[in-house]
Structure formats: C-alpha cells, structure tokens
Design a protein around this motif. Structure first.
Motif, PDB file in Angstrom:
ATOM      1  N   GLY A  52      45.364  26.123  17.162  1.00 52.68           N
ATOM      2  CA  GLY A  52      44.311  26.746  17.374  1.00 52.68           C
ATOM      3  C   GLY A  52      43.949  28.222  17.328  1.00 52.68           C
ATOM      4  N   LYS A  53      42.754  29.222  18.118  1.00 52.56           N
ATOM      5  CA  LYS A  53      42.083  30.141  18.360  1.00 52.56           C
ATOM      6  C   LYS A  53      42.841  30.496  19.574  1.00 52.56           C
ATOM      7  CE  LYS A  53      39.369  31.106  14.837  1.00 52.56           C
ATOM      8  NZ  LYS A  53      39.856  32.511  14.152  1.00 52.56           N
ATOM      9  N   VAL A  54      43.523  32.005  20.215  1.00 54.69           N
ATOM     10  CA  VAL A  54      43.568  31.887  21.500  1.00 54.69           C
ATOM     11  C   VAL A  54      42.132  32.209  22.126  1.00 54.69           C
ATOM     12  CG1 VAL A  54      45.629  33.584  21.104  1.00 54.69           C
ATOM     13  CG2 VAL A  54      43.288  34.648  21.005  1.00 54.69           C
ATOM     14  N   ASP A  55      40.793  32.149  21.369  1.00 51.29           N
ATOM     15  CA  ASP A  55      39.824  32.107  22.785  1.00 51.29           C
ATOM     16  C   ASP A  55      39.854  30.864  24.028  1.00 51.29           C
ATOM     17  OD1 ASP A  55      39.661  33.545  20.089  1.00 51.29           O
ATOM     18  OD2 ASP A  55      37.679  33.680  20.778  1.00 51.29           O
ATOM     19  N   ASP A  56      40.850  30.047  23.119  1.00 50.75           N
ATOM     20  CA  ASP A  56      40.435  28.597  23.871  1.00 50.75           C
ATOM     21  C   ASP A  56      41.489  28.467  25.173  1.00 50.75           C
ATOM     22  OD1 ASP A  56      37.931  27.635  22.962  1.00 50.75           O
ATOM     23  OD2 ASP A  56      39.373  26.897  20.927  1.00 50.75           O
ATOM     24  N   LEU A  57      42.638  29.218  25.128  1.00 56.43           N
ATOM     25  CA  LEU A  57      43.902  29.494  25.942  1.00 56.43           C
ATOM     26  C   LEU A  57      42.853  29.595  27.488  1.00 56.43           C
ATOM     27  CD1 LEU A  57      46.042  30.390  23.541  1.00 56.43           C
ATOM     28  CD2 LEU A  57      45.485  28.033  24.320  1.00 56.43           C
ATOM     29  N   VAL A  58      43.699  29.405  28.565  1.00 58.91           N
ATOM     30  CA  VAL A  58      43.622  30.503  29.614  1.00 58.91           C
ATOM     31  C   VAL A  58      45.014  30.842  29.684  1.00 58.91           C
ATOM     32  CG1 VAL A  58      43.374  29.805  32.312  1.00 58.91           C
ATOM     33  CG2 VAL A  58      41.722  27.910  30.777  1.00 58.91           C
ATOM     34  N   MET A  59      44.027  31.977  30.054  1.00 63.52           N
ATOM     35  CA  MET A  59      46.008  32.490  30.378  1.00 63.52           C
ATOM     36  C   MET A  59      45.763  33.603  31.602  1.00 63.52           C
ATOM     37  SD  MET A  59      46.686  36.703  28.414  1.00 63.52           S
ATOM     38  CE  MET A  59      45.280  37.609  28.809  1.00 63.52           C
ATOM     39  N   ASP A  60      47.103  33.466  32.452  1.00 58.80           N
ATOM     40  CA  ASP A  60      47.168  33.391  33.526  1.00 58.80           C
ATOM     41  C   ASP A  60      47.919  34.861  33.843  1.00 58.80           C
ATOM     42  OD1 ASP A  60      47.408  34.027  37.115  1.00 58.80           O
ATOM     43  OD2 ASP A  60      47.950  31.579  36.931  1.00 58.80           O
ATOM     44  N   LEU A  61      48.022  35.587  34.946  1.00 58.19           N
ATOM     45  CA  LEU A  61      48.581  37.311  35.290  1.00 58.19           C
ATOM     46  C   LEU A  61      49.177  36.857  35.723  1.00 58.19           C
ATOM     47  CD1 LEU A  61      47.237  39.849  32.600  1.00 58.19           C
ATOM     48  CD2 LEU A  61      49.037  37.918  31.879  1.00 58.19           C
ATOM     49  N   PRO A  62      50.296  38.316  36.554  1.00 57.45           N
ATOM     50  CA  PRO A  62      50.541  38.707  37.667  1.00 57.45           C
ATOM     51  C   PRO A  62      49.138  39.901  37.758  1.00 57.45           C
ATOM     52  CG  PRO A  62      52.320  39.356  36.165  1.00 57.45           C
ATOM     53  CD  PRO A  62      51.379  38.323  35.558  1.00 57.45           C
ATOM     54  N   GLU A  63      49.165  39.672  39.101  1.00 59.56           N
ATOM     55  CA  GLU A  63      48.638  41.521  39.523  1.00 59.56           C
ATOM     56  C   GLU A  63      49.353  42.069  39.490  1.00 59.56           C
ATOM     57  OE1 GLU A  63      47.561  41.388  44.087  1.00 59.56           O
ATOM     58  OE2 GLU A  63      47.168  39.550  43.876  1.00 59.56           O
ATOM     59  N   SER A  64      48.522  43.244  38.853  1.00 55.51           N
ATOM     60  CA  SER A  64      48.660  44.571  38.013  1.00 55.51           C
ATOM     61  C   SER A  64      47.586  45.936  37.808  1.00 55.51           C
ATOM     62  CB  SER A  64      49.134  44.022  36.735  1.00 55.51           C
ATOM     63  OG  SER A  64      48.480  43.549  35.878  1.00 55.51           O
ATOM     64  N   LYS A  65      48.060  46.679  37.149  1.00 55.33           N
ATOM     65  CA  LYS A  65      47.654  47.696  36.820  1.00 55.33           C
ATOM     66  C   LYS A  65      47.200  48.215  35.657  1.00 55.33           C
ATOM     67  CE  LYS A  65      47.747  50.201  41.803  1.00 55.33           C
ATOM     68  NZ  LYS A  65      46.775  49.976  42.236  1.00 55.33           N
ATOM     69  N   LEU A  66      46.275  48.414  35.303  1.00 54.83           N
ATOM     70  CA  LEU A  66      46.148  49.142  33.717  1.00 54.83           C
ATOM     71  C   LEU A  66      46.732  50.189  33.822  1.00 54.83           C
ATOM     72  CD1 LEU A  66      44.774  47.469  31.189  1.00 54.83           C
ATOM     73  CD2 LEU A  66      43.001  48.450  31.718  1.00 54.83           C
ATOM     74  N   ALA A  67      46.799  50.209  32.743  1.00 54.30           N
ATOM     75  CA  ALA A  67      46.915  51.775  32.139  1.00 54.30           C
ATOM     76  C   ALA A  67      45.855  52.385  31.135  1.00 54.30           C
ATOM     77  CB  ALA A  67      48.528  51.805  31.160  1.00 54.30           C
ATOM     78  N   LEU A  68      45.786  53.644  31.807  1.00 50.71           N
ATOM     79  CA  LEU A  68      44.431  53.726  30.885  1.00 50.71           C
ATOM     80  C   LEU A  68      45.015  54.678  30.098  1.00 50.71           C
ATOM     81  CD1 LEU A  68      42.405  54.629  34.147  1.00 50.71           C
ATOM     82  CD2 LEU A  68      42.314  52.942  32.774  1.00 50.71           C
ATOM     83  N   LEU A  69      44.098  55.041  29.024  1.00 55.83           N
ATOM     84  CA  LEU A  69      44.463  55.698  27.613  1.00 55.83           C
ATOM     85  C   LEU A  69      43.489  56.743  27.641  1.00 55.83           C
ATOM     86  CD1 LEU A  69      45.599  53.023  25.186  1.00 55.83           C
ATOM     87  CD2 LEU A  69      46.931  53.784  27.008  1.00 55.83           C
ATOM     88  N   ASP A  70      44.131  57.338  26.665  1.00 55.64           N
ATOM     89  CA  ASP A  70      43.477  58.967  26.134  1.00 55.64           C
ATOM     90  C   ASP A  70      42.774  58.540  25.104  1.00 55.64           C
ATOM     91  OD1 ASP A  70      45.099  59.588  23.907  1.00 55.64           O
ATOM     92  OD2 ASP A  70      45.938  61.326  25.642  1.00 55.64           O
ATOM     93  N   SER A  71      41.582  59.529  24.225  1.00 56.87           N
ATOM     94  CA  SER A  71      41.067  58.946  22.966  1.00 56.87           C
ATOM     95  C   SER A  71      42.361  58.739  21.756  1.00 56.87           C
ATOM     96  CB  SER A  71      40.543  60.476  22.231  1.00 56.87           C
ATOM     97  OG  SER A  71      41.732  61.377  22.753  1.00 56.87           O
ATOM     98  N   ALA A  72      43.614  59.510  22.123  1.00 59.06           N
ATOM     99  CA  ALA A  72      44.747  59.268  20.986  1.00 59.06           C
ATOM    100  C   ALA A  72      45.494  57.841  21.241  1.00 59.06           C
ATOM    101  CB  ALA A  72      45.757  60.574  21.191  1.00 59.06           C
TER     102      ALA A  72
END
Length: 332
Positions: free
Chosen positions: A195-215
């Motif tokens: 099926g589609k991934v929309d229906d899946l439950v995802m569990d991630l470890p604690e982390s920090k998101l890397a922020l991106l610039d316009s490129a």
C-alpha cells in the motif's frame, strides 16, 4: 533445514545476482548497476492480498526490468551505495587542502553533484558462502582516481548477509592511492510494506533536522525535530529531510555497538531499519517520500549532504587505510 544459494538473473543486459533461501525468500543485488539492493522478497501470510504470482511480497522498491533502469535511475538511485559522498555536493565542486576540485553536474534539476560516482557503475561479484542460517555475498568496485574532480583512488567492497527475514550490509572503503582522501558515504534503499506509506507509522530516534538554504544545501544550522519520535502515522506529509543523530550516537565507540533504529509499522508487520553509529559511522538519516508514495527512502549517511565542503562529519582515509560501515533491516 534452510539452505541458501546465489543465482545469476540479469535484468535485460544488466548483471544481477540473487541470494535465495530454499523457501523462495530472496535478496536481489543489481551488480551491473551500482550493486543496489534491488529487491527483497519474502513469503508472508500477513501480506496474502499483496503477494505476487510467486507468492512473495517485495519489501524494497527497485528496477523490475532492464529497459527502465537507465530511465529511472537518475531520479531514484534506488538501493545504491552512495560513495564517496551521499546527497548533494554544492555546485559540483569542493575545496580540500587548498585545492578546488570540479565535479560533474550529474542531475538536470540542480547545479550540484549527487551521490558520488559508483551508483551506476558495474561491480564485481567476488564470492559467496552460506550455511543453514544465512547466505553471504561480496561485491567490489574500484575507483581509479583518473579524474581531476576526485583524483583519489579507492576500493569499495559490499558484504551482504541475507537470512530471509533480514539483511545486513557491511560496506568498506580502502584508500589505494598515495594521498589522504576526503570521504563520506551512504545508502539509498526504498522500503515498502504494502500500500501507500501514508498508512504506515514511523518511529525515529531523537535527532536534529539539518536546515537548508534556497539551493537545498545545509546551512550548518539545526533544529529539534520530534515529529516521529515515539511513532506517528506518516499521513500525507512530504519528507525530504536529513535527521542528524545526537551526541550519544555520534560519539559512541564502535565497540559499544550503538545503533540507531527507524521502525515502519503497518497493521500487521514492522520493518526495523538500523545503522551502526559512532565516531566516523552512520550518524545521519536522510528520509525521502517519492511522489507515488508507494515506498519511502530511509538512507543511512555518515553526515548531512555536502560534507566535502562543510566538513562536518567528514572522514579522512589515509593511504592503505580501510574504513567500515554497517546497516541492515529486519521484518517482524
């Protein structure tokens, strides 16, 4: 008693090897094109409505016929090892020890270099061993360094262990040149649970998101991201983010065996994707949801993209030295 064998099963003209268990479970390795993990098929009653004609369910998105590989690969890089850099290298160039190196802009949608040099090269089948619990195949590919953009020769080796309900990939790189080599790497598997991934439950470890610039390049800034910590349905969310693991992962000793886990759960089954963390190990996770939303890329990486430029998490491999990295997945 289980038994394992390896068979050659080309996709068109592209060489492909399959590690097979005697009940039909198989792991397909596209050795003729990046040594990608191209398919993982298991017999599974919980997926009875989604099994194919062979009675197996596929847990990895990949290329299913030879005619589509070269057409789809530039946009998907499905299953491949990304070496000597994963993700984008800014504007296809980098500076190392006072020298600027010009790479090839290998994508049409951005001025960057993407995913290294071996993701579409043929790899050599080296060996296969098996017992009643597993089959183990080894593949290798040499980068000769005969390119001004990356004049650092190295040998890449993938050791793939398959049990049926799990696989483990131990990837190593050896500097076969005469100069220290800047290095980062990752893998690009796309996982499916029907099926589609929309229906899946995802569990991630604690982390920090890397922020991106316009490129779409990392800025060096990060923010806490708890969207999926503890488990949450993916829903319609588009994800194309790099999650950088915390110090408890990144500073761990390899001998401690500290791993980060991502879990994908459907109603009946769960996939656990794990990666070895620690000093100079897989300390970042890139996640991407493609437009058709039938799979999700969960990519172990040694650093966020553009490491050849920002040098966060960059690994230096000295002449004659070998570095080894490990990740895997299991079906529960």
């Amino acid at each position: 008693m289980n038994s394992f064998k390896i068979v050659s099963r080309p996709l068109g003209t592209v060489e492909c090897f399959v590690i097979r268990r005697n009940d039909g479970a198989e792991l397909e390795i596209l050795s003729g094109f990046g040594a990608g993990l191209n398919a993982w098929r298991v017999p599974c009653k919980a997926f009875a409505s989604q099994t194919g004609e062979n009675g197996l369910v596929d847990l990895l998105f990949g290329y299913r016929d030879g005619s589509t590989i070269h057409q789809l690969a530039p946009d998907t890089n499905a299953g491949c090892r990304l070496t000597p850099f994963p993700g984008r290298t800014a504007f296809a160039k980098f500076n190392w020890n006072g020298t600027t190196y010009q790479l090839e802009n290998n994508v049409s949608w951005a001025p960057h270099a993407l995913h290294g040099f071996l993701q579409n090269k043929p790899w050599k089948f080296q060996s296969f061993e098996s017992d009643s619990e597993k089959g183990v195949a080894i593949f290798s590919c040499d980068w000769p360094g005969a390119f001004a953009g990356f004049p650092f020769p190295f040998r890449a080796v993938n050791k793939v262990t398959f049990t049926g309900e799990s696989f483990t990939v131990e990837s190593s790189v050896t500097n076969i040149g005469a100069k220290p080599m800047p290095y980062s790497e990752g893998w690009h598997p796309y996982f499916m649970l029907g099926g589609k991934v929309d229906d899946l439950v995802m569990d991630l470890p604690e982390s920090k998101l890397a922020l991106l610039d316009s490129a779409d390049l990392p800025t060096g800034n990060f923010k806490d991201d708890t969207r999926f910590v503890g488990g949450r349905k993916i829903g319609g969310e588009f994800i194309n983010d790099c999650f950088c693991l915390g110090e408890e992962f990144a500073n761990a000793k390899i001998s401690d065996g500290t791993c980060a886990h991502v879990t994908l759960k459907s109603e009946n089954q769960a996939l656990i994707i794990w990666q070895q963390t620690g000093v100079e190990q897989y300390n970042a996770i890139q996640i991407y949801t493609p437009p058709d939303r039938k799979s999700i890329a969960i990519e172990p990486m040694t650093a966020e993209p553009d490491a050849l430029n920002h040098h966060r998490g960059l690994i230096v491999v000295t002449p004659g030295e070998t570095k080894t990295f490990t990740f895997g997945a299991s079906l529960k």
